[in-house]
Design a protein around this motif. Structure first.
Motif, PDB file in Angstrom:
ATOM      1  N   TYR A  23       0.843  -1.204   0.000  1.00  0.00           N
ATOM      2  CA  TYR A  23       0.000   0.000   0.000  1.00  0.00           C
ATOM      3  C   TYR A  23       0.879   1.255   0.000  1.00  0.00           C
ATOM      4  CZ  TYR A  23      -3.242   3.542   1.678  1.00  0.00           C
ATOM      5  OH  TYR A  23      -3.973   4.693   1.813  1.00  0.00           O
ATOM      6  N   ALA A  24       1.873   1.301   0.895  1.00  0.00           N
ATOM      7  CA  ALA A  24       2.775   2.466   0.956  1.00  0.00           C
ATOM      8  C   ALA A  24       3.509   2.640  -0.371  1.00  0.00           C
ATOM      9  CB  ALA A  24       3.769   2.312   2.104  1.00  0.00           C
ATOM     10  N   ASP A  25       3.954   1.543  -0.964  1.00  0.00           N
ATOM     11  CA  ASP A  25       4.647   1.603  -2.254  1.00  0.00           C
ATOM     12  C   ASP A  25       3.732   2.160  -3.342  1.00  0.00           C
ATOM     13  OD1 ASP A  25       6.882   0.802  -4.152  1.00  0.00           O
ATOM     14  OD2 ASP A  25       5.187  -0.368  -4.947  1.00  0.00           O
ATOM     15  N   ARG A  26       2.489   1.743  -3.357  1.00  0.00           N
ATOM     16  CA  ARG A  26       1.547   2.223  -4.379  1.00  0.00           C
ATOM     17  C   ARG A  26       1.248   3.713  -4.172  1.00  0.00           C
ATOM     18  NH1 ARG A  26       2.300   0.768  -8.514  1.00  0.00           N
ATOM     19  NH2 ARG A  26       4.262   0.579  -7.473  1.00  0.00           N
ATOM     20  N   ILE A  27       1.169   4.159  -2.919  1.00  0.00           N
ATOM     21  CA  ILE A  27       0.990   5.588  -2.656  1.00  0.00           C
ATOM     22  C   ILE A  27       2.191   6.353  -3.207  1.00  0.00           C
ATOM     23  CG2 ILE A  27       0.904   7.347  -0.832  1.00  0.00           C
ATOM     24  CD1 ILE A  27      -1.769   5.911  -1.199  1.00  0.00           C
ATOM     25  N   ASP A  28       3.397   5.888  -2.903  1.00  0.00           N
ATOM     26  CA  ASP A  28       4.603   6.579  -3.356  1.00  0.00           C
ATOM     27  C   ASP A  28       4.792   6.498  -4.862  1.00  0.00           C
ATOM     28  OD1 ASP A  28       5.128   7.350  -0.760  1.00  0.00           O
ATOM     29  OD2 ASP A  28       6.536   5.716  -0.388  1.00  0.00           O
ATOM     30  N   ALA A  29       4.182   5.515  -5.498  1.00  0.00           N
ATOM     31  CA  ALA A  29       4.231   5.394  -6.962  1.00  0.00           C
ATOM     32  C   ALA A  29       3.131   6.216  -7.630  1.00  0.00           C
ATOM     33  CB  ALA A  29       4.095   3.926  -7.371  1.00  0.00           C
ATOM     34  N   ASN A  30       2.372   6.977  -6.831  1.00  0.00           N
ATOM     35  CA  ASN A  30       1.236   7.752  -7.327  1.00  0.00           C
ATOM     36  C   ASN A  30       0.277   6.841  -8.105  1.00  0.00           C
ATOM     37  OD1 ASN A  30      -0.449   9.923  -7.671  1.00  0.00           O
ATOM     38  ND2 ASN A  30       0.706  10.795  -9.381  1.00  0.00           N
ATOM     39  N   ASP A  31      -0.041   5.715  -7.479  1.00  0.00           N
ATOM     40  CA  ASP A  31      -0.946   4.716  -8.044  1.00  0.00           C
ATOM     41  C   ASP A  31      -2.132   4.525  -7.101  1.00  0.00           C
ATOM     42  OD1 ASP A  31      -2.179   2.535  -9.241  1.00  0.00           O
ATOM     43  OD2 ASP A  31      -0.568   1.114  -8.756  1.00  0.00           O
ATOM     44  N   PRO A  32      -3.074   5.483  -7.096  1.00  0.00           N
ATOM     45  CA  PRO A  32      -4.200   5.391  -6.174  1.00  0.00           C
ATOM     46  C   PRO A  32      -5.042   4.132  -6.378  1.00  0.00           C
ATOM     47  CG  PRO A  32      -4.202   7.504  -7.318  1.00  0.00           C
ATOM     48  CD  PRO A  32      -3.095   6.695  -7.888  1.00  0.00           C
ATOM     49  N   ALA A  70       6.062  14.363  -5.054  1.00  0.00           N
ATOM     50  CA  ALA A  70       6.624  13.082  -4.636  1.00  0.00           C
ATOM     51  C   ALA A  70       6.311  12.850  -3.166  1.00  0.00           C
ATOM     52  CB  ALA A  70       8.138  13.062  -4.851  1.00  0.00           C
ATOM     53  N   THR A  71       6.219  11.570  -2.793  1.00  0.00           N
ATOM     54  CA  THR A  71       6.040  11.191  -1.396  1.00  0.00           C
ATOM     55  C   THR A  71       6.957  10.008  -1.088  1.00  0.00           C
ATOM     56  OG1 THR A  71       4.247   9.617  -1.841  1.00  0.00           O
ATOM     57  CG2 THR A  71       3.608  11.904  -1.372  1.00  0.00           C
ATOM     58  N   SER A  72       7.265   9.836   0.188  1.00  0.00           N
ATOM     59  CA  SER A  72       8.035   8.683   0.630  1.00  0.00           C
ATOM     60  C   SER A  72       7.524   8.292   2.015  1.00  0.00           C
ATOM     61  CB  SER A  72       9.525   9.035   0.679  1.00  0.00           C
ATOM     62  OG  SER A  72      10.280   7.915   1.070  1.00  0.00           O
TER      63      SER A  72
END
Length: 163
Positions: A23-32, A70-72
């Motif tokens: 889930y965190a990876d998908r958020i950081d990939a801008n993949d809602p 960007a997010t991390s």
């Protein structure tokens, strides 16, 4: 507890942890949509408002993520409690955000993800995920508009005198 059950529980907890990390990876990939796919069909996402089901959750995440270049996200203090094919979990979250409106001043966010999960068709899914804000700093200013940790130290606690 038998060794077989201990191993089975460890594997289930690892699967839940991997869902949380995915889930965190998908958020950081801008993949809602990918993040929302981590939820059950009737899953509830509490992102400062209630969103029911992956479509509504993805729409809410689009609105949130649209603010950032960007997010991390980083998870710690992960706790998982199993109860057969259901579980509860929580993780502390630190997230670095590069805000589109102010690229020179990143936002730092601290919070918790508080989850209820169910094993559906052999895979763990979020039945409910609540984002609980603890604090954030943006443009050098501490944002005090977060509830903090319920039942833990509050913002009003006096500062310790070590001196």
């Amino acid at each position: 507890m038998s060794t077989d059950r201990t191993i089975r529980d460890l594997l289930e907890k690892q699967a839940i942890y991997e869902l949380m990390a995915h889930y965190a990876d998908r958020i950081d990939a801008n993949d809602p949509e990918g993040a929302a796919a981590c939820f059950a069909e009737d899953g509830l996402g509490v992102y400062w408002q209630d969103c029911i089901g992956p479509v509504a959750i993805a729409e809410r995440l689009v609105g949130i993520l649209d603010r950032f270049h960007a997010t991390s996200h980083h998870l710690s203090n992960v706790q998982i409690r199993l109860n057969g094919d259901t579980a509860t979990a929580q993780a502390y979250v630190y997230a670095f955000h590069r805000v589109k409106a102010d690229m020179e001043n990143p936002m730092h966010y601290w919070g918790r993800w508080v989850d209820e999960l169910a094993k559906i068709d052999g895979a763990w899914k979020f039945k409910r995920r609540e984002v609980v804000g603890i604090g954030s700093i943006s443009r050098g200013t501490d944002d005090l508009d977060h509830p903090g940790h319920p039942g833990r130290l509050s913002r009003e606690a006096p500062k310790a005198d070590f001196g």
